[in-house]
Design a protein around this motif. Sequence first.
Motif, PDB file in Angstrom:
ATOM      1  N   PHE A  26       0.833  -1.204   0.000  1.00 37.66           N
ATOM      2  CA  PHE A  26       0.000   0.000   0.000  1.00 37.66           C
ATOM      3  C   PHE A  26       0.868   1.254   0.000  1.00 37.66           C
ATOM      4  O   PHE A  26       0.579   2.217  -0.724  1.00 37.66           O
ATOM      5  N   GLY A  27       1.930   1.260   0.802  1.00 38.35           N
ATOM      6  CA  GLY A  27       2.812   2.419   0.851  1.00 38.35           C
ATOM      7  C   GLY A  27       3.442   2.727  -0.486  1.00 38.35           C
ATOM      8  O   GLY A  27       3.503   3.888  -0.914  1.00 38.35           O
ATOM      9  N   VAL A  28       3.906   1.689  -1.170  1.00 42.56           N
ATOM     10  CA  VAL A  28       4.525   1.872  -2.495  1.00 42.56           C
ATOM     11  C   VAL A  28       3.512   2.412  -3.496  1.00 42.56           C
ATOM     12  O   VAL A  28       3.789   3.355  -4.253  1.00 42.56           O
ATOM     13  N   LEU A  29       2.323   1.828  -3.519  1.00 40.30           N
ATOM     14  CA  LEU A  29       1.307   2.260  -4.466  1.00 40.30           C
ATOM     15  C   LEU A  29       0.821   3.673  -4.168  1.00 40.30           C
ATOM     16  O   LEU A  29       0.531   4.451  -5.090  1.00 40.30           O
ATOM     17  N   ALA A  30       0.730   4.009  -2.887  1.00 37.94           N
ATOM     18  CA  ALA A  30       0.309   5.358  -2.511  1.00 37.94           C
ATOM     19  C   ALA A  30       1.309   6.388  -3.031  1.00 37.94           C
ATOM     20  O   ALA A  30       0.934   7.403  -3.624  1.00 37.94           O
ATOM     21  N   ARG A  31       2.603   6.123  -2.831  1.00 38.80           N
ATOM     22  CA  ARG A  31       3.641   7.045  -3.299  1.00 38.80           C
ATOM     23  C   ARG A  31       3.651   7.124  -4.824  1.00 38.80           C
ATOM     24  O   ARG A  31       3.837   8.186  -5.404  1.00 38.80           O
ATOM     25  N   ALA A  32       3.429   5.978  -5.470  1.00 34.52           N
ATOM     26  CA  ALA A  32       3.423   5.959  -6.935  1.00 34.52           C
ATOM     27  C   ALA A  32       2.260   6.750  -7.512  1.00 34.52           C
ATOM     28  O   ALA A  32       2.301   7.173  -8.670  1.00 34.52           O
ATOM     29  N   ASN A  33       1.229   6.970  -6.701  1.00 35.82           N
ATOM     30  CA  ASN A  33       0.054   7.699  -7.164  1.00 35.82           C
ATOM     31  C   ASN A  33      -0.018   9.110  -6.589  1.00 35.82           C
ATOM     32  O   ASN A  33      -1.092   9.713  -6.531  1.00 35.82           O
ATOM     33  N   GLY A  34       1.130   9.614  -6.162  1.00 34.75           N
ATOM     34  CA  GLY A  34       1.200  11.018  -5.767  1.00 34.75           C
ATOM     35  C   GLY A  34       0.839  11.343  -4.340  1.00 34.75           C
ATOM     36  O   GLY A  34       0.713  12.518  -3.979  1.00 34.75           O
ATOM     37  N   ILE A  35       0.661  10.354  -3.496  1.00 34.13           N
ATOM     38  CA  ILE A  35       0.354  10.598  -2.081  1.00 34.13           C
ATOM     39  C   ILE A  35       1.658  10.582  -1.302  1.00 34.13           C
ATOM     40  O   ILE A  35       2.424   9.619  -1.398  1.00 34.13           O
ATOM     41  N   ASP A  36       1.925  11.642  -0.526  1.00 30.90           N
ATOM     42  CA  ASP A  36       3.206  11.697   0.170  1.00 30.90           C
ATOM     43  C   ASP A  36       3.253  10.687   1.309  1.00 30.90           C
ATOM     44  O   ASP A  36       2.226  10.157   1.753  1.00 30.90           O
ATOM     45  N   ALA A  37       4.454  10.418   1.790  1.00 37.09           N
ATOM     46  CA  ALA A  37       4.671   9.368   2.781  1.00 37.09           C
ATOM     47  C   ALA A  37       3.882   9.607   4.064  1.00 37.09           C
ATOM     48  O   ALA A  37       3.278   8.682   4.619  1.00 37.09           O
ATOM     49  N   THR A  38       3.889  10.854   4.531  1.00 37.03           N
ATOM     50  CA  THR A  38       3.178  11.160   5.780  1.00 37.03           C
ATOM     51  C   THR A  38       1.689  10.872   5.662  1.00 37.03           C
ATOM     52  O   THR A  38       1.083  10.263   6.552  1.00 37.03           O
ATOM     53  N   ALA A  39       1.079  11.302   4.539  1.00 38.89           N
ATOM     54  CA  ALA A  39      -0.353  11.069   4.334  1.00 38.89           C
ATOM     55  C   ALA A  39      -0.668   9.584   4.272  1.00 38.89           C
ATOM     56  O   ALA A  39      -1.679   9.124   4.815  1.00 38.89           O
ATOM     57  N   ALA A  40       0.189   8.808   3.613  1.00 39.45           N
ATOM     58  CA  ALA A  40      -0.038   7.363   3.497  1.00 39.45           C
ATOM     59  C   ALA A  40       0.027   6.691   4.875  1.00 39.45           C
ATOM     60  O   ALA A  40      -0.807   5.838   5.205  1.00 39.45           O
ATOM     61  N   ILE A  41       1.015   7.087   5.680  1.00 38.94           N
ATOM     62  CA  ILE A  41       1.177   6.499   7.007  1.00 38.94           C
ATOM     63  C   ILE A  41       0.010   6.876   7.918  1.00 38.94           C
ATOM     64  O   ILE A  41      -0.535   6.034   8.646  1.00 38.94           O
ATOM     65  N   VAL A  42      -0.399   8.153   7.875  1.00 39.30           N
ATOM     66  CA  VAL A  42      -1.534   8.607   8.686  1.00 39.30           C
ATOM     67  C   VAL A  42      -2.808   7.886   8.273  1.00 39.30           C
ATOM     68  O   VAL A  42      -3.625   7.506   9.122  1.00 39.30           O
ATOM     69  N   MET A  43      -2.986   7.671   6.972  1.00 39.05           N
ATOM     70  CA  MET A  43      -4.172   6.961   6.497  1.00 39.05           C
ATOM     71  C   MET A  43      -4.218   5.550   7.050  1.00 39.05           C
ATOM     72  O   MET A  43      -5.273   5.073   7.488  1.00 39.05           O
ATOM     73  N   SER A  44      -3.069   4.856   7.039  1.00 37.37           N
ATOM     74  CA  SER A  44      -3.034   3.493   7.569  1.00 37.37           C
ATOM     75  C   SER A  44      -3.287   3.474   9.067  1.00 37.37           C
ATOM     76  O   SER A  44      -3.942   2.565   9.587  1.00 37.37           O
ATOM     77  N   ALA A  45      -2.767   4.481   9.778  1.00 37.51           N
ATOM     78  CA  ALA A  45      -2.921   4.517  11.234  1.00 37.51           C
ATOM     79  C   ALA A  45      -4.352   4.844  11.659  1.00 37.51           C
ATOM     80  O   ALA A  45      -4.837   4.336  12.672  1.00 37.51           O
ATOM     81  N   THR A  46      -5.036   5.669  10.875  1.00 34.44           N
ATOM     82  CA  THR A  46      -6.389   6.083  11.254  1.00 34.44           C
ATOM     83  C   THR A  46      -7.478   5.235  10.620  1.00 34.44           C
ATOM     84  O   THR A  46      -8.557   5.088  11.192  1.00 34.44           O
ATOM     85  N   THR A  47      -7.199   4.688   9.435  1.00 36.20           N
ATOM     86  CA  THR A  47      -8.207   3.878   8.741  1.00 36.20           C
ATOM     87  C   THR A  47      -8.070   2.401   9.085  1.00 36.20           C
ATOM     88  O   THR A  47      -9.056   1.731   9.384  1.00 36.20           O
ATOM     89  N   PHE A  48      -6.840   1.877   9.029  1.00 39.64           N
ATOM     90  CA  PHE A  48      -6.545   0.485   9.392  1.00 39.64           C
ATOM     91  C   PHE A  48      -7.510  -0.470   8.704  1.00 39.64           C
ATOM     92  O   PHE A  48      -8.142  -1.318   9.328  1.00 39.64           O
ATOM     93  N   ALA A  49      -7.641  -0.302   7.382  1.00 41.77           N
ATOM     94  CA  ALA A  49      -8.548  -1.149   6.602  1.00 41.77           C
ATOM     95  C   ALA A  49      -7.963  -1.301   5.199  1.00 41.77           C
ATOM     96  O   ALA A  49      -8.152  -0.433   4.343  1.00 41.77           O
ATOM     97  N   GLY A  50      -7.250  -2.391   4.983  1.00 43.05           N
ATOM     98  CA  GLY A  50      -6.532  -2.577   3.735  1.00 43.05           C
ATOM     99  C   GLY A  50      -7.389  -2.488   2.495  1.00 43.05           C
ATOM    100  O   GLY A  50      -7.040  -1.788   1.537  1.00 43.05           O
ATOM    101  N   ALA A  51      -8.524  -3.178   2.481  1.00 41.37           N
ATOM    102  CA  ALA A  51      -9.370  -3.197   1.284  1.00 41.37           C
ATOM    103  C   ALA A  51      -9.837  -1.796   0.934  1.00 41.37           C
ATOM    104  O   ALA A  51      -9.796  -1.385  -0.231  1.00 41.37           O
TER     105      ALA A  51
END
Length: 216
Positions: A26-51
């Motif tokens: 998810f982190g790799v794909l998020a960065r590849a689609n223009g989402i910065d690292a901090t936003a990707a990490i915060v999304m995983s920490a607050t959403t915690f839902a892979g699908a």
Amino acid sequence: MPGSYREGAKRIAALTPAALSFGAAFGVLARANGIDATAAIVMSATTFAGAAQFAAISVLHDGGTVAAAVAAAVLLNTRYLAISLAIAPAFEGTRLRRLVESQLIVDESWAVSQAGHGRVDRKILVGAGLVLFPFWVGGTAIGAVAGDVLGDPKKLGFDGALPALFLALLVAQLVDRRAKIAALAGGAVALVLIPLTPAGIPVIAASAVSLWGLRR
């Protein structure tokens, strides 16, 4: 006999490598689609839902709007409404405590905490979730920060993670004739709409049709 937090940790341990690698995808794909690292990490920490997270990234990648991405993620997470209602009696304490612990309700922690007759052991669920959470968020951090080192996500096969995830979720739900018909109807709607509508709309429409079919 009631379970324990340690028992939950033991039951989920075998799934931690998958959570780490999936989080990295998810982190790799998020960065590849223009989402910065901090936003990707915060999304995983607050959403915690892979699908849901992969769905949102997929819609944005295909040029869909933020609203369509959010709608797709919400539809994928509607199953947690039923799960939460079913296991709510097992959660005790203040509203704040129940709110924090409910963040740990994911498919894996719910599955390993089954106590029979539709009941869930809260301590096992929380213990499992507490172990799984850092692996998911940590994996996302690795993928988001070291994505350039890891290389092109397509070469690593990460671009197939979302279709594989959806297929796995779908197969697990095809337990009877009604579910199979609902899945076929949703797939047919998506195939028709893909060349005709903006990105994100086919996912939302297919999900809505499938949910409607299951309720019929």
